[in-house]
Design a protein around this motif. Structure first.
Motif, PDB file in Angstrom:
ATOM      1  N   ILE A 159       7.321   7.158  12.314  1.00  0.00           N
ATOM      2  CA  ILE A 159       6.026   7.832  12.184  1.00  0.00           C
ATOM      3  C   ILE A 159       5.351   7.941  13.544  1.00  0.00           C
ATOM      4  CG2 ILE A 159       3.669   7.495  11.308  1.00  0.00           C
ATOM      5  CD1 ILE A 159       4.791   6.877   8.669  1.00  0.00           C
ATOM      6  N   ALA A 186     -13.569  10.808  10.839  1.00  0.00           N
ATOM      7  CA  ALA A 186     -13.741  11.722   9.703  1.00  0.00           C
ATOM      8  C   ALA A 186     -14.703  11.155   8.673  1.00  0.00           C
ATOM      9  CB  ALA A 186     -12.383  12.004   9.059  1.00  0.00           C
ATOM     10  N   THR A 187     -14.765   9.854   8.582  1.00  0.00           N
ATOM     11  CA  THR A 187     -15.680   9.213   7.619  1.00  0.00           C
ATOM     12  C   THR A 187     -17.118   9.258   8.104  1.00  0.00           C
ATOM     13  OG1 THR A 187     -15.355   7.119   8.758  1.00  0.00           O
ATOM     14  CG2 THR A 187     -13.942   7.556   6.855  1.00  0.00           C
ATOM     15  N   ALA A 191      -1.887   1.389  -1.801  1.00  0.00           N
ATOM     16  CA  ALA A 191      -1.932   1.159  -3.246  1.00  0.00           C
ATOM     17  C   ALA A 191      -0.859   0.209  -3.741  1.00  0.00           C
ATOM     18  CB  ALA A 191      -1.814   2.484  -3.981  1.00  0.00           C
ATOM     19  N   LYS A 192       0.157  -0.032  -2.926  1.00  0.00           N
ATOM     20  CA  LYS A 192       1.216  -0.936  -3.367  1.00  0.00           C
ATOM     21  C   LYS A 192       0.662  -2.293  -3.765  1.00  0.00           C
ATOM     22  CE  LYS A 192       4.912   1.474  -2.676  1.00  0.00           C
ATOM     23  NZ  LYS A 192       5.828   1.792  -3.732  1.00  0.00           N
ATOM     24  N   GLY A 229     -18.047  14.208  10.381  1.00  0.00           N
ATOM     25  CA  GLY A 229     -16.754  13.713  10.846  1.00  0.00           C
ATOM     26  C   GLY A 229     -15.638  14.730  10.839  1.00  0.00           C
ATOM     27  N   VAL A 230     -15.713  15.716   9.929  1.00  0.00           N
ATOM     28  CA  VAL A 230     -14.603  16.675   9.865  1.00  0.00           C
ATOM     29  C   VAL A 230     -15.003  18.100  10.222  1.00  0.00           C
ATOM     30  CG1 VAL A 230     -13.383  15.292   8.159  1.00  0.00           C
ATOM     31  CG2 VAL A 230     -14.810  17.159   7.376  1.00  0.00           C
ATOM     32  N   GLU A 284       1.185   8.325  -3.687  1.00  0.00           N
ATOM     33  CA  GLU A 284       1.084   7.879  -2.296  1.00  0.00           C
ATOM     34  C   GLU A 284       2.448   8.104  -1.639  1.00  0.00           C
ATOM     35  OE1 GLU A 284       0.609   3.599  -2.030  1.00  0.00           O
ATOM     36  OE2 GLU A 284       1.529   3.363  -3.970  1.00  0.00           O
ATOM     37  N   ARG A 303      -5.755   2.655   8.340  1.00  0.00           N
ATOM     38  CA  ARG A 303      -4.868   3.814   8.403  1.00  0.00           C
ATOM     39  C   ARG A 303      -5.509   5.060   7.784  1.00  0.00           C
ATOM     40  NH1 ARG A 303       1.250   2.289   7.095  1.00  0.00           N
ATOM     41  NH2 ARG A 303       1.585   3.934   8.617  1.00  0.00           N
ATOM     42  N   GLY A 304      -5.013   6.208   8.183  1.00  0.00           N
ATOM     43  CA  GLY A 304      -5.464   7.463   7.587  1.00  0.00           C
ATOM     44  C   GLY A 304      -6.667   8.079   8.277  1.00  0.00           C
ATOM     45  N   LEU A 305      -7.081   7.510   9.391  1.00  0.00           N
ATOM     46  CA  LEU A 305      -8.262   8.026  10.094  1.00  0.00           C
ATOM     47  C   LEU A 305      -7.950   8.387  11.536  1.00  0.00           C
ATOM     48  CD1 LEU A 305     -11.093   5.621   8.871  1.00  0.00           C
ATOM     49  CD2 LEU A 305     -11.015   8.103   8.618  1.00  0.00           C
ATOM     50  N   ARG A 306      -6.697   8.469  11.871  1.00  0.00           N
ATOM     51  CA  ARG A 306      -6.246   8.733  13.245  1.00  0.00           C
ATOM     52  C   ARG A 306      -6.661   7.617  14.204  1.00  0.00           C
ATOM     53  NH1 ARG A 306      -4.033  13.413  14.676  1.00  0.00           N
ATOM     54  NH2 ARG A 306      -4.589  13.107  16.857  1.00  0.00           N
ATOM     55  N   ARG A 318       7.226  -2.225   6.133  1.00  0.00           N
ATOM     56  CA  ARG A 318       6.818  -0.809   6.091  1.00  0.00           C
ATOM     57  C   ARG A 318       6.451  -0.313   7.489  1.00  0.00           C
ATOM     58  NH1 ARG A 318       4.830   2.346   1.713  1.00  0.00           N
ATOM     59  NH2 ARG A 318       3.184   3.807   2.210  1.00  0.00           N
ATOM     60  N   ASP A 319       7.044   0.806   7.853  1.00  0.00           N
ATOM     61  CA  ASP A 319       6.772   1.466   9.136  1.00  0.00           C
ATOM     62  C   ASP A 319       6.971   0.549  10.346  1.00  0.00           C
ATOM     63  OD1 ASP A 319       6.182   3.747   7.750  1.00  0.00           O
ATOM     64  OD2 ASP A 319       4.038   3.335   7.683  1.00  0.00           O
ATOM     65  N   ARG A 377      -2.322  -2.703  -5.043  1.00  0.00           N
ATOM     66  CA  ARG A 377      -3.339  -2.625  -6.086  1.00  0.00           C
ATOM     67  C   ARG A 377      -2.737  -3.031  -7.416  1.00  0.00           C
ATOM     68  NH1 ARG A 377      -4.595   3.131  -4.854  1.00  0.00           N
ATOM     69  NH2 ARG A 377      -4.986   2.982  -2.643  1.00  0.00           N
ATOM     70  N   VAL A 402      -2.777  -1.457 -10.400  1.00  0.00           N
ATOM     71  CA  VAL A 402      -2.101  -0.447 -11.210  1.00  0.00           C
ATOM     72  C   VAL A 402      -0.719  -0.169 -10.639  1.00  0.00           C
ATOM     73  CG1 VAL A 402      -4.128   0.684 -12.130  1.00  0.00           C
ATOM     74  CG2 VAL A 402      -3.287   1.328  -9.894  1.00  0.00           C
ATOM     75  N   GLN A 403       0.240  -0.043 -11.456  1.00  0.00           N
ATOM     76  CA  GLN A 403       1.583   0.337 -11.053  1.00  0.00           C
ATOM     77  C   GLN A 403       1.969   1.594 -11.809  1.00  0.00           C
ATOM     78  OE1 GLN A 403       3.557  -0.933  -8.649  1.00  0.00           O
ATOM     79  NE2 GLN A 403       1.837  -2.198  -8.087  1.00  0.00           N
ATOM     80  N   LYS A 454     -13.799   8.175   1.945  1.00  0.00           N
ATOM     81  CA  LYS A 454     -14.955   9.082   2.017  1.00  0.00           C
ATOM     82  C   LYS A 454     -14.915   9.817   3.357  1.00  0.00           C
ATOM     83  CE  LYS A 454     -19.894   8.259   2.664  1.00  0.00           C
ATOM     84  NZ  LYS A 454     -19.916   8.067   4.126  1.00  0.00           N
ATOM     85  N   ILE A 455     -15.205  11.090   3.336  1.00  0.00           N
ATOM     86  CA  ILE A 455     -15.328  11.813   4.598  1.00  0.00           C
ATOM     87  C   ILE A 455     -16.721  12.452   4.665  1.00  0.00           C
ATOM     88  CG2 ILE A 455     -12.885  12.267   5.013  1.00  0.00           C
ATOM     89  CD1 ILE A 455     -13.306  15.040   3.787  1.00  0.00           C
ATOM     90  N   ASN A 488     -10.331  15.133  14.682  1.00  0.00           N
ATOM     91  CA  ASN A 488     -10.090  14.453  13.407  1.00  0.00           C
ATOM     92  C   ASN A 488      -9.440  15.391  12.393  1.00  0.00           C
ATOM     93  OD1 ASN A 488     -11.350  12.065  14.246  1.00  0.00           O
ATOM     94  ND2 ASN A 488     -13.374  12.792  13.636  1.00  0.00           N
TER      95      ASN A 488
END
Lengths: 230, 394
Positions: free
Chosen positions: A150, A27-28, A224-225, B192-193, B15, A117-120, A57-58, A227, A229-230, B187-188, B202
């Motif tokens: 998951i 996707a990127t 973000a855990k 890609g999408v 999140e 993660r987050g990109l399949r 986690r997971d 990062r 900022v909380q 960024k996408i 995707n």
């Protein structure tokens, strides 16, 4: 080394035709190269697995610990008929999957470790090892289970796996199976990739398996855990 | 009515927050807002909590009472406000009215939702509880399904394309990369999408023509603002950002009863009311936070709120007018698409972003010289909408 004893402890190996590398556009827009690796790269892969051992986690800790042992066992000839595929983006290792062949008809899916993660990436790697088992090794089915809810939900929802009796070798959890029929029914929707991999991409992937720093790996997994900022 | 100042703004990163409780998340956001205001030992008179469905997501109700106790704000008045995904906006409206009317001098408004406690399909089902039970829900209607139908009609009527929808997603995910509080920081690309032959893997179909990257994520999170009078705000020595306009409007519960389902009347009316109260026009706005739960909504809302003529929102997007640095930056926070959408928190998070923008505290995503901000919180499928105009006083 006592050669006679070693002969008992070292399992015989079944011939497996090679898995041809492929490239997936993410996707990127990034290019994910998925390729088979040989046991000599295991020490490098273990560097990426090690930071996950304390990530609850997971169920990364259990997946990481088991994968670590499976890869090490393969490296030191204590696992029979295991194969391993890796995912790399510009050389950087972003995921590992492995499977063990149980028989000429059945493979046993072991683990899928997504570092990015987050990109399949986990889904693409999982699909690749199913592709290898079904299309290249000609298995009738692959037995699957999961530690993480998951992962379990993803495989169940996306492939509609069939329930099986007995036990998966990862423990007592209910095993499910991806059959050839299920695989081909879902292939267009879930199995991506283009072949051959352009030479420049392949050259970068093969030149070096780059391992992110421990902090980067944890950041990618935990988000973000970690990062400020909380 | 007395002028109402947003003296403090705070939130936590959106999140999946497995380790945190709903009340715990809201408490941290609330503390961040109170700290930001420099409230010190001053008493909070009232607390309004925007939350849609804690009873269903978390098996916990009376969360406003629980929050007051967690923050030791007793004997402050406390209420939970529920208005679907516009619960946060409704909570701000109630806080605004409390200060404006003189009922309270210092009000803490917190929005929060912990949705990832349940699996994705269950979360979608819980959110679908806001649809009409016998005319929509029993037929399997979900919010993505309604949005899919709406998108198809909008495409046919106004020529919006999947490329336009993807442009919204790309823009907002780029903005999200600049926001450390954003759920999605990635960024996408169009390739890609959308345009690559295998992009459908995707970004699979969710509700045709909407694909995965046209939809906001399911998030956990909380955000808070501290509202007070001008007099107290001056004592707190913070930049003065006031809520100059509040508008709310409703529409039919079911989409099918609307004479033109592409006409988001409640958005139009709520926006007109907010602008009217503020004595401003859409052209006066420097930065807007719109409710892009689905990419089509950013385009449609930008038209219905009066920023662009009907059918022109996609063209403005195409021309780059809605990017940071454009004529009217929309969703510099990343919007719901990238910042995330813990439903009850969203309306408050929009206000937090505007406060940061108007104070010049938005970091890399700062909209230059922003003095007037607009936010739109979309409840139901446009059947209960809130709009706000915030201004920085010199």
């Amino acid at each position: 080394m006592d050669i006679e004893v070693e002969a008992y402890l070292r399992p015989p190996e079944m011939y497996m035709p090679p898995y041809p590398a492929k490239v997936i556009t993410l996707a990127t827009g990034g290019k994910l190269v998925i390729r088979q690796v040989t046991r000599d790269v295991v020490p490098t892969l273990l560097q990426a697995v090690k930071p996950t051992l304390e990530v609850e986690r997971d169920y990364y800790d259990i997946v990481g610990a088991r994968l670590y042992a499976e890869l090490l066992g393969w490296y030191r000839y204590r696992v029979r008929d295991e194969f391993c595929l890796v995912g790399q983006i510009e050389g950087l290792l972003v995921g590992i999957v492995n499977t063990r062949s149980f028989s000429p008809e059945v493979d046993i899916s072991l683990h899928t470790l997504a570092i990015e993660r987050g990109l399949r990436i986990g889904a693409h790697l999982f699909a690749a090892k199913m592709e290898y088992s079904i299309e290249y090794l000609g298995r009738k089915e692959v037995l699957i289970t999961a530690e993480s809810p998951i992962g379990f939900r993803r495989w169940m929802i996306e492939y509609g796996l069939e329930k099986r009796d007995g036990q998966h070798e990862l423990g007592g959890a209910t095993p499910f199976a991806l059959t050839r029929d299920l695989y081909f029914r879902n292939k267009d929707r879930l199995v991506a990739g283009e072949r051959p991999v352009p030479a420049d991409l392949m050259e970068v992937a093969e030149r070096e398996i780059i391992i992110a720093s421990e902090d980067d790996i944890l950041e990618k997994i935990l988000g973000a855990k970690r990062r400020l900022v909380q | 009515m007395r002028p109402v100042v947003v003296a403090g703004a705070g939130m936590i990163p959106f999140e999946r927050r497995d380790e945190d409780s709903l009340v715990g998340m809201m408490a941290v956001a609330g503390l961040n807002a109170m700290d930001d205001a420099g409230l010190g030992d001053r008493a909070v008179d009232a607390v309004y909590v925007g939350n849609m469905a804690s009873g269903l997501f978390n098996h916990q109700v009376s969360v406003a009472s629980a929050l007051v106790d967690r923050l030791s704000l007793m004997p402050a008045a406390a209420d939970r406000i529920e208005n679907g995904p516009a619960s946060g906006g409704s909570a701000i409206k109630n806080g605004f009215l409390a200060v404006a009317s003189g009922y309270a001098d210092i009000v803490l408004v917190v929005g929060g939702e912990k949705m990832r406690e349940v699996i994705g399909p269950k979360a979608t089902d819980i959110v679908a509880a806001m649809t009409h039970p016998s005319a929509e829900y029993i037929y399997g209607v979900t919010l993505p399904a309604l949005a899919g139908l709406f998108t198809r009609l909008y495409m046919e009527k106004y020529g919006v394309t999947r490329e336009h929808l993807t442009m919204v997603a790309i823009k907002n995910q780029e903005n999200g990369l600049l926001n450390p509080y954003a759920h999605i920081r990635m960024k996408i690309t169009m390739e890609g999408v959308l345009t690559h032959p295998q992009a459908h893997i995707n970004s699979p179909i969710v509700a045709d023509p909407l694909h995965l990257y046209d939809c906001c994520p399911v998030s956990d999170g909380a955000a808070a603002v501290l509202l007070t009078t001008e007099e107290i705000a001056k004592e707190l020595n913070k930049p003065i950002v006031t809520i100059d306009g509040v508008g709310q409007a409703t529409d039919t519960h079911t989409l099918q009863e609307r004479s033109d389902p592409t006409d988001l009347k409640a958005v139009t009316v709520a926006s007109e009311r907010a602008f009217s109260m503020a004595g401003l026009k859409p052209k006066d706005v420097d930065v807007a936070e719109l409710h892009d739960a689905f990419t089509i909504l950013e385009i449609a809302e930008s038209e219905h709120a009066g920023f662009f003529p009907k059918g022109e929102g996609a063209k403005a997007l195409e021309a780059g007018e809605t990017r940071i640095g454009g004529k009217l930056p929309i969703n510099p926070s990343g919007g719901l698409k990238a910042r995330g959408h813990p439903v009850g928190a969203t309306g408050v998070a929009q206000a937090v972003e505007l406060v940061w923008q108007l104070r010049g505290e938005a970091g890399d995503r700062q909209v230059k010289k922003a003095t007037t901000g607009f936010s739109l919180n979309f409840g139901g499928f446009g059947n209960n909408v809130l709009a706000f105009v915030l201004r920085r006083k010199s």
